[in-house]
Design an enzyme around this catalytic site. Structure first.
Site, PDB file in Angstrom:
ATOM      1  CG  ASP A 257     -55.208  -6.775 -42.816  1.00  0.00           C
ATOM      2  OD1 ASP A 257     -55.566  -7.701 -42.070  1.00  0.00           O
ATOM      3  OD2 ASP A 257     -54.642  -6.964 -43.910  1.00  0.00           O
ATOM      4  CE  LYS A 264     -51.617  -7.149 -42.918  1.00  0.00           C
ATOM      5  NZ  LYS A 264     -51.093  -7.558 -44.219  1.00  0.00           N
ATOM      6  CG  ASP A 275     -55.988  -3.413 -45.941  1.00  0.00           C
ATOM      7  OD1 ASP A 275     -55.644  -3.298 -47.120  1.00  0.00           O
ATOM      8  OD2 ASP A 275     -56.274  -4.514 -45.426  1.00  0.00           O
ATOM      9  NE  ARG A 338     -57.431 -12.580 -51.554  1.00  0.00           N
ATOM     10  CZ  ARG A 338     -56.239 -12.904 -52.053  1.00  0.00           C
ATOM     11  NH1 ARG A 338     -56.085 -14.037 -52.706  1.00  0.00           N
ATOM     12  NH2 ARG A 338     -55.208 -12.098 -51.912  1.00  0.00           N
TER      13      ARG A 338
END
Length: 510
Positions: A257, A264, A275, A338
């Site tokens: 990720d 990030k 992750d 999600r």
């Protein structure tokens, strides 16, 4: 690693040949005879050099009358599973640098229920060595552990469960620890297929075409910035009648990720290989189920992909349509977990499940709330929440229930879609759970946010294997007693299966 049980008193433990002997001593030990070990315990206690409080140690060497050259007295407190784990972990830690092949772990008195399982898991955890991408590294030297108790027979089922759990947890650690180029979605799917060598486990893997036909566009949107093709993994453990409703486990499988376009910071981004620890925990659970063989049906769903920021990546503000038909405005591409989970949760309904539980390294907010001690537990059903919490307590893999009040969902409103993928910073772990809840309907659903518990940072960086213990104990509780006690397979066969698949808080988000 092979674990054995044997009925041994302290005199018998002293006579047992090994490179090291650990004696677990309770805090309130009555005089137990005149053996060499009994005298050592009594005399060191009187001198103030040792006490039986949990975690207290006394190391010594070449004790007269003891076959093992290295002897460690370890206080096990009240003999509970938690304090036995503390004692064994401390003792194995001081022995870890030694080239020990056989260890005798002797209980000076009968412990409480769960202690043998805890001892097995503590030995396995403390001596675990990652070697997959370290060709010159030496693996675990310890190959045999003999557990001695005043009466061994009543503990054999607990030993078998401990071994099965240790096998599953190490499988999860192995895949969690692999760097992203050694744990791509394709390789993760191969690991899942390898589990079909175990009894009652089946596996199906869907690729991009099949996923598109299903209408999983939120899942696909996360994967579109990566050259690595996504995989949707469907595992089945069939231990009960076909008519029995399965329990479905959904594991977040973001194999790396970057945050996507909402990229990030670079510092410690390497930890985003972790992750996919939700997915790894599902693999570990199935690895353990293959050993235990309980009377239950379990389905494992793993949406696996990378979240990368190339020219084709999903952009902040893009609107995509989920498998459920709900449209989602992607306000932050670093809240991708999600998006892959919501399609998998909707897919889970086709199994008419008894319950669905998703496991995800989902939010940095959960790390802020609970740190690395307890996993966040959410549920739309009080009975399910209680079952998960009790399973965690039994497994020494604890959780803490967090709320799902409707008011927390207000921040997810969007002017351009049915729902936004993020709300504000406040209550971030809860608003993430509220997003997922929209996709489960009336199904009994639980959500485990393991962002704080799935791995450790710093000098001890590595996957923890949590929450495999919690999940296995939950499933066994739903199944009742196991169909039979299966003696875990030999180390060679376990290795063969394993080989089939070739903190900064702000960064723990997705």
């Amino acid at each position: 690693m092979n674990f054995e049980l044997k009925s041994l008193d302290l005199a018998g433990a002293a006579a047992e040949k090994s490179e090291a002997l650990v004696v677990l001593v309770p805090e309130a030990l009555a005089k137990s005879g005149k053996s060499s070990l009994s005298l050592l315990i009594e005399q060191s206690g009187k001198a103030g050099d040792f006490e039986g409080k949990a975690g207290k140690l006394l190391q010594t060497y070449r004790v007269d009358g003891v076959a093992a050259p290295k002897v460690v007295l370890a206080g096990m407190g009240d003999g509970s599973a938690k304090q036995v784990r503390q004692a064994v972990s401390a003792a194995c830690a001081v022995l870890k640098g030694s080239k020990i092949k056989k260890l005798v772990l002797a209980f000076a008195s009968t412990p409480q229920a769960g202690a043998i399982r805890a001892a097995v898991l503590a030995v396995a955890d403390t001596t675990y060595v990652y070697t997959t991408t370290k060709p010159k590294a030496e693996g675990r030297s310890l190959t045999r552990v003999l557990l001695g108790l005043p009466e061994a027979a009543p503990w054999r089922a607990e030993l078998a469960l401990g071994q099965a759990l240790a096998t599953g947890i190490e499988f999860t650690k192995e895949w969690g620890n692999r760097p992203a180029n050694h744990a791509t979605p394709t390789l993760l799917a191969q690991a899942a297929k390898g589990l079909t060598k175990l009894a009652k486990i089946k596996c199906e893997v869907l690729g991009p075409r099949e996923v598109e036909k299903l209408g999983m566009h939120t899942f696909m949107s996360v994967a579109q910035g990566s050259k690595e093709p996504l995989r949707f993994i469907v595992l089945r453990y069939e231990g009960a009648a076909k008519t029995a409703a399965p329990h479905v486990l959904v594991g977040k499988g973001i194999t790396f990720d970057t945050g996507g376009i909402s990229i990030k910071p670079s510092a410690e981004m390497d930890e985003m290989k972790f992750d996919m620890c939700g997915a790894a925990s599902v693999l570990g659970v199935f690895r353990a189920l293959g050993e235990i063989q309980p009377n239950i049906n379990v389905v494992g769903l793993i949406p696996a992909c990378e979240n990368m920021p190339d020219g084709g990546a999903v952009k902040p503000g893009d609107v995509v349509t989920s498998m459920s038909g709900q449209t989602v405005e992607n306000l932050n591409t670093d809240a991708e977990g999600r998006l892959v989970l919501c399609d998998a949760l909707h897919y889970a309904a086709r199994f008419k499940p008894a319950a669905v539980i998703d496991i995800a390294t989902l939010t940095g907010a959960c790390v802020v709330a609970l740190g690395g001690v307890r996993s966040g537990v959410f549920a739309n059903d009080d009975g399910l929440a209680q079952a998960l919490l009790e399973a965690g307590d039994t497994a020494l893999d604890p959780g803490w229930r967090l709320p799902l009040d409707d008011e927390y969902g207000e921040g997810l409103k969007s002017n351009f879609a049915d729902v936004a993928n993020v709300a504000g910073r406040a209550g971030g772990a809860v608003t993430a759970a509220k997003f997922l809840q929209r996709f489960v309907g009336t199904t009994r659903w639980g959500h485990l946010d393991i962002a704080g518990t799935a791995w450790r940072s710093g000098a001890a960086k590595g996957a923890t294997g949590r929450p495999v213990g919690l999940l296995v104990h939950y499933l066994l509780g739903q199944a009742g007693s196991p169909a039979k006690t299966v003696t875990p397979r030999t180390a060679a066969r376990r290795q063969a299966v394993a080989k089939t698949a070739p903190r900064a808080v702000a960064k723990r988000v997705a």
